[in-house]
Design a protein around this motif. Structure first.
Motif, PDB file in Angstrom:
ATOM      1  N   GLU A  88      75.802  56.841  65.409  1.00  0.00           N
ATOM      2  CA  GLU A  88      75.003  57.164  64.234  1.00  0.00           C
ATOM      3  C   GLU A  88      74.487  55.897  63.552  1.00  0.00           C
ATOM      4  O   GLU A  88      75.137  54.859  63.576  1.00  0.00           O
ATOM      5  CB  GLU A  88      75.830  57.967  63.217  1.00  0.00           C
ATOM      6  N   THR A  89      73.323  55.999  62.976  1.00  0.00           N
ATOM      7  CA  THR A  89      72.794  54.902  62.164  1.00  0.00           C
ATOM      8  C   THR A  89      72.832  55.337  60.701  1.00  0.00           C
ATOM      9  O   THR A  89      72.887  56.523  60.386  1.00  0.00           O
ATOM     10  CB  THR A  89      71.352  54.571  62.567  1.00  0.00           C
ATOM     11  N   GLY A  90      72.793  54.361  59.810  1.00  0.00           N
ATOM     12  CA  GLY A  90      72.796  54.704  58.392  1.00  0.00           C
ATOM     13  C   GLY A  90      74.169  54.536  57.784  1.00  0.00           C
ATOM     14  O   GLY A  90      74.848  53.528  57.990  1.00  0.00           O
ATOM     15  N   ASP A  91      74.610  55.543  57.065  1.00  0.00           N
ATOM     16  CA  ASP A  91      75.828  55.474  56.258  1.00  0.00           C
ATOM     17  C   ASP A  91      77.077  55.383  57.135  1.00  0.00           C
ATOM     18  O   ASP A  91      77.455  56.362  57.793  1.00  0.00           O
ATOM     19  CB  ASP A  91      75.890  56.707  55.357  1.00  0.00           C
ATOM     20  N   ALA A  92      77.732  54.224  57.156  1.00  0.00           N
ATOM     21  CA  ALA A  92      78.907  54.028  58.002  1.00  0.00           C
ATOM     22  C   ALA A  92      80.079  54.881  57.537  1.00  0.00           C
ATOM     23  O   ALA A  92      80.843  55.404  58.351  1.00  0.00           O
ATOM     24  CB  ALA A  92      79.301  52.548  58.018  1.00  0.00           C
ATOM     25  N   PHE A  93      80.243  55.034  56.215  1.00  0.00           N
ATOM     26  CA  PHE A  93      81.362  55.845  55.724  1.00  0.00           C
ATOM     27  C   PHE A  93      81.104  57.320  56.007  1.00  0.00           C
ATOM     28  O   PHE A  93      82.030  58.073  56.316  1.00  0.00           O
ATOM     29  CB  PHE A  93      81.599  55.629  54.230  1.00  0.00           C
ATOM     30  N   GLY A  94      79.852  57.744  55.938  1.00  0.00           N
ATOM     31  CA  GLY A  94      79.525  59.127  56.287  1.00  0.00           C
ATOM     32  C   GLY A  94      79.875  59.433  57.730  1.00  0.00           C
ATOM     33  O   GLY A  94      80.364  60.524  58.058  1.00  0.00           O
ATOM     34  N   ALA A  95      79.645  58.462  58.631  1.00  0.00           N
ATOM     35  CA  ALA A  95      80.012  58.641  60.039  1.00  0.00           C
ATOM     36  C   ALA A  95      81.525  58.750  60.178  1.00  0.00           C
ATOM     37  O   ALA A  95      82.036  59.566  60.963  1.00  0.00           O
ATOM     38  CB  ALA A  95      79.479  57.478  60.862  1.00  0.00           C
ATOM     39  N   LEU A  96      82.264  57.927  59.411  1.00  0.00           N
ATOM     40  CA  LEU A  96      83.722  58.005  59.434  1.00  0.00           C
ATOM     41  C   LEU A  96      84.193  59.371  58.944  1.00  0.00           C
ATOM     42  O   LEU A  96      85.100  59.972  59.525  1.00  0.00           O
ATOM     43  CB  LEU A  96      84.309  56.896  58.558  1.00  0.00           C
ATOM     44  N   GLU A  97      83.584  59.868  57.887  1.00  0.00           N
ATOM     45  CA  GLU A  97      83.955  61.191  57.370  1.00  0.00           C
ATOM     46  C   GLU A  97      83.743  62.275  58.423  1.00  0.00           C
ATOM     47  O   GLU A  97      84.613  63.132  58.623  1.00  0.00           O
ATOM     48  CB  GLU A  97      83.114  61.517  56.133  1.00  0.00           C
ATOM     49  N   ARG A  98      82.602  62.241  59.075  1.00  0.00           N
ATOM     50  CA  ARG A  98      82.324  63.261  60.086  1.00  0.00           C
ATOM     51  C   ARG A  98      83.305  63.172  61.247  1.00  0.00           C
ATOM     52  O   ARG A  98      83.737  64.190  61.783  1.00  0.00           O
ATOM     53  CB  ARG A  98      80.873  63.152  60.556  1.00  0.00           C
ATOM     54  N   PHE A  99      83.690  61.958  61.612  1.00  0.00           N
ATOM     55  CA  PHE A  99      84.698  61.805  62.666  1.00  0.00           C
ATOM     56  C   PHE A  99      86.027  62.423  62.245  1.00  0.00           C
ATOM     57  O   PHE A  99      86.669  63.135  63.020  1.00  0.00           O
ATOM     58  CB  PHE A  99      84.916  60.329  63.018  1.00  0.00           C
ATOM     59  N   VAL A 100      86.471  62.141  61.019  1.00  0.00           N
ATOM     60  CA  VAL A 100      87.757  62.651  60.549  1.00  0.00           C
ATOM     61  C   VAL A 100      87.780  64.179  60.563  1.00  0.00           C
ATOM     62  O   VAL A 100      88.754  64.795  61.019  1.00  0.00           O
ATOM     63  CB  VAL A 100      88.068  62.104  59.139  1.00  0.00           C
ATOM     64  N   HIS A 101      86.727  64.806  60.103  1.00  0.00           N
ATOM     65  CA  HIS A 101      86.693  66.271  60.103  1.00  0.00           C
ATOM     66  C   HIS A 101      86.679  66.816  61.533  1.00  0.00           C
ATOM     67  O   HIS A 101      87.324  67.835  61.817  1.00  0.00           O
ATOM     68  CB  HIS A 101      85.477  66.766  59.320  1.00  0.00           C
ATOM     69  N   ALA A 102      85.966  66.145  62.440  1.00  0.00           N
ATOM     70  CA  ALA A 102      85.947  66.580  63.842  1.00  0.00           C
ATOM     71  C   ALA A 102      87.325  66.409  64.481  1.00  0.00           C
ATOM     72  O   ALA A 102      87.789  67.277  65.227  1.00  0.00           O
ATOM     73  CB  ALA A 102      84.896  65.790  64.622  1.00  0.00           C
ATOM     74  N   ALA A 103      88.000  65.294  64.183  1.00  0.00           N
ATOM     75  CA  ALA A 103      89.334  65.054  64.731  1.00  0.00           C
ATOM     76  C   ALA A 103      90.323  66.106  64.238  1.00  0.00           C
ATOM     77  O   ALA A 103      91.187  66.574  64.982  1.00  0.00           O
ATOM     78  CB  ALA A 103      89.811  63.650  64.363  1.00  0.00           C
ATOM     79  N   ALA A 104      90.189  66.507  62.981  1.00  0.00           N
ATOM     80  CA  ALA A 104      91.077  67.535  62.435  1.00  0.00           C
ATOM     81  C   ALA A 104      90.906  68.853  63.172  1.00  0.00           C
ATOM     82  O   ALA A 104      91.877  69.580  63.404  1.00  0.00           O
ATOM     83  CB  ALA A 104      90.805  67.723  60.945  1.00  0.00           C
ATOM     84  N   ASP A 105      89.676  69.158  63.552  1.00  0.00           N
ATOM     85  CA  ASP A 105      89.426  70.412  64.266  1.00  0.00           C
ATOM     86  C   ASP A 105      90.053  70.430  65.653  1.00  0.00           C
ATOM     87  O   ASP A 105      90.195  71.492  66.262  1.00  0.00           O
ATOM     88  CB  ASP A 105      87.917  70.659  64.384  1.00  0.00           C
ATOM     89  N   GLU A 106      90.441  69.274  66.173  1.00  0.00           N
ATOM     90  CA  GLU A 106      91.131  69.225  67.471  1.00  0.00           C
ATOM     91  C   GLU A 106      92.612  69.561  67.342  1.00  0.00           C
ATOM     92  O   GLU A 106      93.322  69.659  68.328  1.00  0.00           O
ATOM     93  CB  GLU A 106      90.966  67.841  68.098  1.00  0.00           C
ATOM     94  N   ARG A 107      93.090  69.707  66.116  1.00  0.00           N
ATOM     95  CA  ARG A 107      94.481  70.135  65.860  1.00  0.00           C
ATOM     96  C   ARG A 107      95.503  69.175  66.463  1.00  0.00           C
ATOM     97  O   ARG A 107      96.470  69.567  67.122  1.00  0.00           O
ATOM     98  CB  ARG A 107      94.681  71.552  66.380  1.00  0.00           C
ATOM     99  N   LEU A 108      95.291  67.898  66.185  1.00  0.00           N
ATOM    100  CA  LEU A 108      96.178  66.874  66.723  1.00  0.00           C
ATOM    101  C   LEU A 108      97.622  67.055  66.272  1.00  0.00           C
ATOM    102  O   LEU A 108      98.553  66.789  67.024  1.00  0.00           O
ATOM    103  CB  LEU A 108      95.677  65.487  66.280  1.00  0.00           C
ATOM    104  N   SER A 109      97.810  67.486  65.045  1.00  0.00           N
ATOM    105  CA  SER A 109      99.180  67.554  64.526  1.00  0.00           C
ATOM    106  C   SER A 109     100.022  68.590  65.252  1.00  0.00           C
ATOM    107  O   SER A 109     101.237  68.464  65.334  1.00  0.00           O
ATOM    108  CB  SER A 109      99.166  67.877  63.029  1.00  0.00           C
ATOM    109  N   ALA A 110      99.371  69.627  65.786  1.00  0.00           N
ATOM    110  CA  ALA A 110     100.116  70.645  66.521  1.00  0.00           C
ATOM    111  C   ALA A 110     100.457  70.181  67.926  1.00  0.00           C
ATOM    112  O   ALA A 110     101.456  70.614  68.501  1.00  0.00           O
ATOM    113  CB  ALA A 110      99.307  71.942  66.588  1.00  0.00           C
TER     114      ALA A 110
END
Length: 214
Positions: A88-110
């Motif tokens: 992604e180009t542009g907002d680096a923190f926005g890209a980090l946010e989108r990654f975190v939400h996507a990673a959560a959907d993978e249900r890593l903690s389970a």
């Protein structure tokens, strides 16, 4: 008269339907491990995947092999989410946010507890995908730091541990009922990562080495 040596046999590639069946088994196993835990019967996984029991055992000789493939698949998908964030180009923190939400959907903690309790966590397949994922996530974080948007006292381990803790309770504990809260709580956490920091964090940042020792 000298006999000609036999031509080497060509390696046969798995048929498309065989690959699809394997993918369906891994997907079904991932869903049921999250819903019911790692001890779910393989027969239930076969039914969820829509294949016969023999197909499961042909692809995975034992439960450890199946769990390992599921964990590697989830980590591969997490790595892909990090790659997309880096593209992604542009907002680096926005890209980090989108990654975190996507990673959560993978249900890593389970799924992550299975790594420590079910099979060898140093298996080459797992080590390779883990190192690839760690490198990509660290790059996503470093880009946000360079942009002055991510506070300097947050480490890789701080991010991943928080994602795991906030995204799901342990597998088999009604974790799907908490879905409606996950992204709300993750966003509250992400807001606390923004620079400039409004407080001093106690202790030291959690590093990759800290996570490996744990």
């Amino acid at each position: 008269m000298q006999t000609a040596a036999p031509a080497p046999r060509k390696a046969t590639r798995p048929r498309a339907d065989a690959l699809r069946n394997r993918e369906r088994i891994v997907t079904a196993a991932r869903e049921l491990f999250v819903e019911l835990g790692p001890d779910v019967p393989l027969d239930d996984i076969a039914r969820r995947a829509g294949v016969g029991n023999a197909t499961v055992y042909r692809n995975f000789p034992d439960r450890d092999a199946l769990v390992r493939d599921v964990v590697c698949s989830v980590m591969d998908r997490t790595a892909e989410a990090a790659r997309q964030a880096l593209a992604e180009t542009g907002d680096a923190f926005g890209a980090l946010e989108r990654f975190v939400h996507a990673a959560a959907d993978e249900r890593l903690s389970a799924l992550c507890p299975m790594v420590a309790s079910t099979f060898d966590e140093n298996h080459p397949d797992l080590v390779a995908v883990r190192e690839r994922t760690e490198q990509l996530v660290e790059e996503v974080m470093q880009r946000a730091r360079r942009a002055g948007q991510l506070r300097d006292d947050v480490g890789f381990g701080d991010l991943l541990l928080a994602v795991a803790q906030l995204s799901r309770p342990p597998a088999g504990t009604g974790c799907l009922s908490a879905d409606r809260f996950i992204h709300r709580h993750l966003q509250l956490f992400l807001d606390g990562l923004r620079a400039p920091a409004r407080s001093v964090l106690p202790g030291a940042a959690v590093t990759l080495e800290d996570m490996r020792k744990a």
